[in-house]
Design a protein around this motif. Sequence first.
Motif, PDB file in Angstrom:
ATOM      1  N   THR A 193       0.822  -1.200   0.000  1.00 22.15           N
ATOM      2  CA  THR A 193       0.000   0.000   0.000  1.00 22.15           C
ATOM      3  C   THR A 193       0.857   1.252   0.000  1.00 22.15           C
ATOM      4  O   THR A 193       1.975   1.245   0.511  1.00 22.15           O
ATOM      5  CB  THR A 193      -0.937   0.023   1.227  1.00 22.15           C
ATOM      6  OG1 THR A 193      -1.675   1.247   1.240  1.00 22.15           O
ATOM      7  CG2 THR A 193      -0.158  -0.090   2.529  1.00 22.15           C
ATOM      8  N   ARG A 194       0.298   2.316  -0.564  1.00 17.02           N
ATOM      9  CA  ARG A 194       0.972   3.617  -0.537  1.00 17.02           C
ATOM     10  C   ARG A 194       0.131   4.625   0.237  1.00 17.02           C
ATOM     11  O   ARG A 194       0.308   5.838   0.081  1.00 17.02           O
ATOM     12  CB  ARG A 194       1.199   4.134  -1.956  1.00 17.02           C
ATOM     13  CG  ARG A 194       2.104   3.261  -2.801  1.00 17.02           C
ATOM     14  CD  ARG A 194       3.463   3.062  -2.178  1.00 17.02           C
ATOM     15  NE  ARG A 194       4.137   4.336  -1.921  1.00 17.02           N
ATOM     16  CZ  ARG A 194       5.251   4.462  -1.213  1.00 17.02           C
ATOM     17  NH1 ARG A 194       5.804   3.390  -0.661  1.00 17.02           N
ATOM     18  NH2 ARG A 194       5.800   5.645  -1.047  1.00 17.02           N
ATOM     19  N   SER A 195      -0.759   4.185   1.072  1.00 16.67           N
ATOM     20  CA  SER A 195      -1.612   5.087   1.834  1.00 16.67           C
ATOM     21  C   SER A 195      -0.791   5.935   2.791  1.00 16.67           C
ATOM     22  O   SER A 195       0.310   5.551   3.207  1.00 16.67           O
ATOM     23  CB  SER A 195      -2.662   4.286   2.616  1.00 16.67           C
ATOM     24  OG  SER A 195      -3.574   3.657   1.740  1.00 16.67           O
ATOM     25  N   ASP A 196      -1.353   7.080   3.175  1.00 14.84           N
ATOM     26  CA  ASP A 196      -0.656   7.990   4.083  1.00 14.84           C
ATOM     27  C   ASP A 196      -0.509   7.394   5.478  1.00 14.84           C
ATOM     28  O   ASP A 196       0.474   7.658   6.171  1.00 14.84           O
ATOM     29  CB  ASP A 196      -1.427   9.314   4.194  1.00 14.84           C
ATOM     30  CG  ASP A 196      -1.559  10.011   2.858  1.00 14.84           C
ATOM     31  OD1 ASP A 196      -0.606   9.952   2.063  1.00 14.84           O
ATOM     32  OD2 ASP A 196      -2.619  10.618   2.597  1.00 14.84           O
ATOM     33  N   VAL A 198      -1.107   3.671   7.791  1.00  8.63           N
ATOM     34  CA  VAL A 198      -1.365   2.235   7.757  1.00  8.63           C
ATOM     35  C   VAL A 198      -1.712   1.775   9.175  1.00  8.63           C
ATOM     36  O   VAL A 198      -0.943   1.987  10.118  1.00  8.63           O
ATOM     37  CB  VAL A 198      -0.160   1.445   7.219  1.00  8.63           C
ATOM     38  CG1 VAL A 198      -0.456  -0.058   7.249  1.00  8.63           C
ATOM     39  CG2 VAL A 198       0.177   1.886   5.794  1.00  8.63           C
ATOM     40  N   SER A 272       2.426   6.360  10.222  1.00  9.80           N
ATOM     41  CA  SER A 272       2.349   7.257   9.076  1.00  9.80           C
ATOM     42  C   SER A 272       3.298   6.747   8.003  1.00  9.80           C
ATOM     43  O   SER A 272       4.248   5.992   8.283  1.00  9.80           O
ATOM     44  CB  SER A 272       2.735   8.684   9.472  1.00  9.80           C
ATOM     45  OG  SER A 272       4.132   8.757   9.755  1.00  9.80           O
ATOM     46  N   ARG A 273       3.066   7.164   6.765  1.00  9.55           N
ATOM     47  CA  ARG A 273       3.975   6.793   5.685  1.00  9.55           C
ATOM     48  C   ARG A 273       5.382   7.314   5.972  1.00  9.55           C
ATOM     49  O   ARG A 273       6.371   6.609   5.765  1.00  9.55           O
ATOM     50  CB  ARG A 273       3.438   7.377   4.372  1.00  9.55           C
ATOM     51  CG  ARG A 273       4.344   7.238   3.168  1.00  9.55           C
ATOM     52  CD  ARG A 273       4.624   5.800   2.809  1.00  9.55           C
ATOM     53  NE  ARG A 273       3.411   4.997   2.760  1.00  9.55           N
ATOM     54  CZ  ARG A 273       3.397   3.678   2.593  1.00  9.55           C
ATOM     55  NH1 ARG A 273       4.543   3.021   2.486  1.00  9.55           N
ATOM     56  NH2 ARG A 273       2.267   3.014   2.568  1.00  9.55           N
ATOM     57  N   HIS A 274       5.457   8.536   6.496  1.00 10.55           N
ATOM     58  CA  HIS A 274       6.767   9.113   6.833  1.00 10.55           C
ATOM     59  C   HIS A 274       7.470   8.259   7.885  1.00 10.55           C
ATOM     60  O   HIS A 274       8.683   8.003   7.783  1.00 10.55           O
ATOM     61  CB  HIS A 274       6.595  10.535   7.354  1.00 10.55           C
ATOM     62  CG  HIS A 274       7.820  11.118   7.973  1.00 10.55           C
ATOM     63  ND1 HIS A 274       8.932  11.476   7.238  1.00 10.55           N
ATOM     64  CD2 HIS A 274       8.126  11.394   9.287  1.00 10.55           C
ATOM     65  CE1 HIS A 274       9.858  11.950   8.062  1.00 10.55           C
ATOM     66  NE2 HIS A 274       9.407  11.904   9.292  1.00 10.55           N
ATOM     67  N   GLU A 277       8.767   4.917   6.325  1.00 15.00           N
ATOM     68  CA  GLU A 277       9.908   5.120   5.429  1.00 15.00           C
ATOM     69  C   GLU A 277      11.166   5.545   6.201  1.00 15.00           C
ATOM     70  O   GLU A 277      12.291   5.240   5.778  1.00 15.00           O
ATOM     71  CB  GLU A 277       9.551   6.158   4.374  1.00 15.00           C
ATOM     72  CG  GLU A 277       8.498   5.656   3.384  1.00 15.00           C
ATOM     73  CD  GLU A 277       8.120   6.698   2.359  1.00 15.00           C
ATOM     74  OE1 GLU A 277       8.512   7.887   2.546  1.00 15.00           O
ATOM     75  OE2 GLU A 277       7.439   6.349   1.374  1.00 15.00           O
TER      76      GLU A 277
END
Length: 365
Positions: A193-196, A198, A272-274, A277
């Motif tokens: 997924t690339r959601s903001d 998860v 969060s996506r941040h 990553e």
Amino acid sequence: MQSRKSGRSGKRASTKTRTHRSRAGRTGQERAAGSYTGKLRTAYNAGYTDGALLRKNGYTSQSGTTEAKLRMNERWTTRCAGRNHTDALRVKLLSEGRAYADGFAAALNLPRGMWQPIAMGKSVAAVVLSVPGMNPSAINQLLRLPLQEVIVVLEGGSEGEFAELRAVPEITIMQIGESLGADVGRAIGARMTRSDIVLFADGQSIIAAEQLALMLSVAETGADIVVADQTPSLGIFKTWDEAARVRAFMNWSLGRAELLANSVELLPHAWSRHGMETVGVSTLAVPPMAHMAAIQHKLMVRSCSLSKVRKNKTVAIRGPVGVVSKELSLGDHVEALQTAMRSRGPRLAFPDQVRRRAAAGGTAT
């Protein structure tokens, strides 16, 4: 005199007729509102109005409830714009949101209780590991939320389990033939997924959508990680189990004593996506390492008290749950602390203000 009396009688009859017609002619909106009063009634009426507009614009049952749910949440988010989302207000908004969703559903001739809206503009996905003994009702709670994706990682499941999952709408199934472990499965799901945001959820114990919604609303405010606050269920320190004490020790050692025994080792939690990553998605396969890395990178980690959520009449409210054995958990925490010590020094967040160890010619321990 008789004429005047007849006139009054006719007037009274007319009033009774209007009253009767008023009661008999109550709109579906009024009848479905039920016991909603005050702000909840206002929210319900607003939802009904927005749902009726969607129906007028061409929504049919063939369009599917997923589209209606996402449209509903968009409208609810718009209505909540500008409101100061304090911790106390978030809980109130959950109740108002349910009333709004019930009104929206009633306008589309759908049953109440289907959805739990969240005032948020970020995209959200959920990742669940499917293991033997998985409870489909756990996924049903996720489907009440305005999620863009629900990814179920099926680890070594039978054909029957696969067929059961395929019968559940709105989910994406990733089937893995071998046993990798719950944490590895979640890391694999996160890559899909690339959601903001998860949300990592439990597939065996039912956790109410209302609880999960509160956690996601906290993540919406900019938190990199939101963990469930299990402190209320632990009692006094001497009654804590070994796993809770180990988690608390690591938080204390890393300078985040206020997190107590809360950790991303427990479900549910949100990233969060941040945040993902920054620590690396692969690191999620070892939760204590991911937790340590998040603190080392000074990510915003917040605890969310799920006990504040008003209990849903049909769903048991659960606290966070563990997913690994005590032995594995202890080993992972030791490894995480050793990694932190190699980068920050053996004393971590606690410099020695008393001893000048270097003068002794030895190592700082």
